[in-house]
Design a protein around this motif. Structure first.
Motif, PDB file in Angstrom:
ATOM      1  N   GLN A 150      17.180   2.822 -23.077  1.00  0.00           N
ATOM      2  CA  GLN A 150      17.320   1.439 -23.863  1.00  0.00           C
ATOM      3  C   GLN A 150      16.095   0.558 -23.533  1.00  0.00           C
ATOM      4  OE1 GLN A 150      20.988   0.147 -22.298  1.00  0.00           O
ATOM      5  NE2 GLN A 150      22.098   1.299 -23.596  1.00  0.00           N
ATOM      6  N   TYR A 203      14.697  -3.469 -23.590  1.00  0.00           N
ATOM      7  CA  TYR A 203      15.321  -4.575 -23.467  1.00  0.00           C
ATOM      8  C   TYR A 203      14.178  -5.610 -23.363  1.00  0.00           C
ATOM      9  CZ  TYR A 203      19.923  -3.186 -21.631  1.00  0.00           C
ATOM     10  OH  TYR A 203      21.260  -2.687 -21.420  1.00  0.00           O
ATOM     11  N   LEU A 261       9.094 -10.248 -21.423  1.00  0.00           N
ATOM     12  CA  LEU A 261       9.286  -9.149 -20.524  1.00  0.00           C
ATOM     13  C   LEU A 261       9.814  -8.158 -21.074  1.00  0.00           C
ATOM     14  CD1 LEU A 261       8.760  -7.699 -17.565  1.00  0.00           C
ATOM     15  CD2 LEU A 261      11.012  -8.807 -16.848  1.00  0.00           C
ATOM     16  N   LEU A 283      11.568  -4.458 -21.047  1.00  0.00           N
ATOM     17  CA  LEU A 283      12.094  -3.344 -19.864  1.00  0.00           C
ATOM     18  C   LEU A 283      12.613  -2.127 -20.725  1.00  0.00           C
ATOM     19  CD1 LEU A 283      14.025  -6.418 -18.136  1.00  0.00           C
ATOM     20  CD2 LEU A 283      12.290  -5.043 -16.829  1.00  0.00           C
ATOM     21  N   MET A 300      19.864   6.156 -18.351  1.00  0.00           N
ATOM     22  CA  MET A 300      21.183   6.441 -18.054  1.00  0.00           C
ATOM     23  C   MET A 300      20.292   8.082 -17.877  1.00  0.00           C
ATOM     24  SD  MET A 300      24.369   5.185 -17.240  1.00  0.00           S
ATOM     25  CE  MET A 300      25.094   3.901 -17.515  1.00  0.00           C
ATOM     26  N   LEU A 340      22.384   1.240 -14.971  1.00  0.00           N
ATOM     27  CA  LEU A 340      21.268   1.658 -15.611  1.00  0.00           C
ATOM     28  C   LEU A 340      20.065   1.626 -14.485  1.00  0.00           C
ATOM     29  CD1 LEU A 340      21.433  -0.720 -18.396  1.00  0.00           C
ATOM     30  CD2 LEU A 340      21.501   1.972 -18.717  1.00  0.00           C
ATOM     31  N   PHE A 373      16.261   0.874 -14.209  1.00  0.00           N
ATOM     32  CA  PHE A 373      15.121  -0.017 -14.918  1.00  0.00           C
ATOM     33  C   PHE A 373      13.710   0.436 -14.349  1.00  0.00           C
ATOM     34  CE2 PHE A 373      17.060  -3.269 -17.525  1.00  0.00           C
ATOM     35  CZ  PHE A 373      18.558  -3.155 -17.260  1.00  0.00           C
ATOM     36  N   GLY A 374      12.727   0.421 -15.431  1.00  0.00           N
ATOM     37  CA  GLY A 374      11.388   0.304 -15.112  1.00  0.00           C
ATOM     38  C   GLY A 374      11.169  -1.216 -14.460  1.00  0.00           C
ATOM     39  N   LYS A 375       9.966  -1.396 -13.968  1.00  0.00           N
ATOM     40  CA  LYS A 375       9.464  -2.594 -13.683  1.00  0.00           C
ATOM     41  C   LYS A 375       9.172  -3.707 -14.615  1.00  0.00           C
ATOM     42  CE  LYS A 375       8.324  -1.122  -8.577  1.00  0.00           C
ATOM     43  NZ  LYS A 375       7.293  -1.230  -7.822  1.00  0.00           N
TER      44      LYS A 375
END
Lengths: 115, 113
Positions: free
Chosen positions: B33, B35, B86, B88, B92, B101, B103-105
């Motif tokens: 995903q 975001y 930002l 993101l 999964m 989830l 997440f990347g930074k």
């Protein structure tokens, strides 16, 4: 309709104090998630609930962190004896179910500052 | 520990330019995903990709999922100041693990008028 709400929006506390963060999920959502967002660390998954049950608590950073959910709705994340490294934005999300890939809807977060 | 590497970390470009943000992992995703998060708010879902090789378009945003489902990209055409935020990626993993989830930074994007 109403989204995920969190309270307080901001919290400043002194090192060593306990804090309680609250999350109200979207009505009808059975799954609820807690994440922590720190500068330089990104978003870190902490714990999730399916109903009132948290199947896996291993994501919690230490035993000072605990979470509960009652009535399949509101959840609280409690941090005991806060430390400066606990300063972060704590985000809550909810989804219709805990089915992997179900869309998670995030609240605005609680910004915690530990002095 | 499963990691999502996101690049670049920061990007500042002029209005009208194109850009691409990348998200990579050594593990296979069951879904990924993207975001967007604005200051003082939680992340808002832009898109979910599930099938390897899948391409999804959302106005000027194009999302691509790698054939092996280990990487993804977000391309913005003719960036606008309203795209600032930002971005993101979150996934999964196929092999189990925590049900939250990963997440990347994030990529901090600034579009200058």
């Amino acid at each position: 309709g109403a989204g995920v709400s969190q309270s307080p929006s901001n919290k400043v506390t002194e090192k060593g104090k306990d804090v309680e963060l609250r999350c109200d999920p979207i009505s009808g959502h059975t799954a609820l998630y807690w994440y922590r967002q720190s500068l330089g660390q990104g978003l870190e998954f902490l714990i999730y609930f399916q109903g009132n049950s948290a199947p896996d608590k291993s994501g919690l950073p230490s035993d000072r962190f605990s979470a509960e959910r009652t009535g399949g709705s509101v959840s609280t994340l409690t941090i005991q004896r806060t430390q400066q490294e606990d300063s972060a934005v704590y985000l809550c999300a909810s989804s219709l179910s805990s089915f992997r890939g179900e869309t998670q809807y995030f609240g605005p977060g609680t910004r915690l500052l530990v002095l | 520990t499963q990691l999502l590497e996101q690049s670049p970390q920061f990007l500042s470009i002029q209005e009208g330019e194109n850009l691409t943000v990348y998200c990579n992992s050594s593990s296979v995703f069951s879904s990924l995903q993207w975001y967007r998060q604005e200051p003082g708010e939680g992340p808002v879902l832009l898109v979910t990709v599930v099938t390897g090789g899948e391409v999804k378009k959302l106005k000027r945003l194009t999302f691509q999922f790698g054939d092996a489902r280990k990487d993804s990209s977000l391309h913005i055409t003719a960036a606008q100041p309203g795209d600032t935020g930002l971005y993101l990626c979150a996934g999964m993993y196929s092999g189990g693990g925590a049900d939250g989830l990963t997440f990347g930074k994030g990529t901090h994007l600034i579009i200058q008028p």
